[in-house]
Design an enzyme around this catalytic site. Sequence first.
Site: not given
Ligand code: ACO
Length: 441
Positions: A267, A306, A362
């Site tokens: 987050h 996201h 971010d």
């Molecule tokens: N890098 C690589 N792969 C990713 C990323 C990433 N940053 N984010 C998602 N994916 C992939 C997952 O591995 C998944 O792949 P799959 O379908 O082959 O398993 C797919 O994309 C969907 O990802 P989820 O984790 O299901 O998406 P979710 O909506 O649950 O997660 C999140 C959102 C937590 C923000 C995620 O994208 C992430 O971890 N990003 C990196 C951390 C980040 O930047 N967080 C800040 C968010 S903004 C904020 O809070 C202010």
Amino acid sequence: MPKESVTVTDNRTGKTYEVPITDGTIKATDLRQIKVSQDDFGMMTYDPAFMNTAACRSSITFIDGDRSILRYRGYPIEQLAERASFLEVAYLLCEGELPNKQQLSKWEDEIKFHTYVHTNITKFLEGFRYDAHPMGMLLGAVGALSTFYPDAKNIHDPANRYLQRIRLLAKLPTIAAFAFRHSRGLPYEFPRNDLDYIGNFVNMTFSIGGQHQANKVLQRALEILLILHADHEQNCSTSAVRAVGSSHVDPFSAVSAGIAALYGPLHGGANEAVLQMLDEIGDKKDIPGFIETVKGGSDRLMGFGHRVYKSYDPRAKLIKKVAYDVFEQTGLNPKLEIALELERIALEDEYFIKRKLYPNVDFYSGLIYQAMGYPMDYFTVLFAIGRAPGWLAQWEEMLLDKDQKIARPRQIYVGSEERDFVPLEKRGDRRKVERERVSKR
Ligand code: ACO
């Protein structure tokens, strides 16, 4: 005209149910009538992480994640970032409308009046180790505010809620600045009421011996970043504030739950993680190798992806613009080059395109905070100052919403059936017992 309802047939019983649709949703409790027998509890929905569950009705923030739209109380984020001050936006979120001149001046004066914290809060902060993470300090100190203002428990009195809002917005930058000074072993710099909200905060963090050369471009950049973070509807920390607040605890305790949620690397902690990632990559030539590890699943591209935005996060677009204003003042951050190249490669790569992964808020904010002189572990604290009006607005909305009750999700129980207590001397190898239990499932 088609009926606003869905018809569900339970193939276990052959019974059909009609469930009304309101605002494109059905009520989860309407499914409870679907039963196989009289003593059946009734059907529930299973939705870990609330992927498809609206937990409230809200008139604060609108997001269309497919079309990169973010609006506070109807106003596009782009216009607010360009034309409003942070305190104007805070007023808009908390009070529902943009303030007129008089209202804004009263709001600013009231917030200025409350910027000091009780001396015992400074002592409380001194109790932390020299290397305490500033988010941990912020979370502890904001929780502690509830003991300094026990009247905050009076949550059903609108005037009292207003006072606590003012207090929190006023004191959060002071506590945050004190946490910053603490980790550097610097004496606390007390609030100056001749300065505006941002100017005062920057002065409390950076002033040495009462001296600080204010840079208005950097201050406005920080203000824009705070505006962009001010609310984001039902995100993890806001949901935490709402859930904890639904027990009718005071707002300081509820907001400290939000700060705890924001602390996590998925987050608010992501901007810190972005810089660590850029440091680890180290050089542009190592980007393709890093992208491969991400695609292999052993790493994440931090600052990308996201839950709601499945296109470019509109805040990231604005922040990228701010980054250039800041770097004009501070000189280029060499990590920007790596970030830009990383973004370029990722946006052309099938893995990211297919999953609709774009830069989020971010991705660039950490670079800016670092250029401004804030250490990495402080970035999330800045995010928390920005998010405070959103938490407060959402907390108030939750309290006044007649549909809300104490938050209490259901579960699907998958544990043991009833079994008899085993006296200590008769318990064998716990791991063996556990293995046997799982293999019997
Ligand atoms: N890098 C690589 N792969 C990713 C990323 C990433 N940053 N984010 C998602 N994916 C992939 C997952 O591995 C998944 O792949 P799959 O379908 O082959 O398993 C797919 O994309 C969907 O990802 P989820 O984790 O299901 O998406 P979710 O909506 O649950 O997660 C999140 C959102 C937590 C923000 C995620 O994208 C992430 O971890 N990003 C990196 C951390 C980040 O930047 N967080 C800040 C968010 S903004 C904020 O809070 C202010």
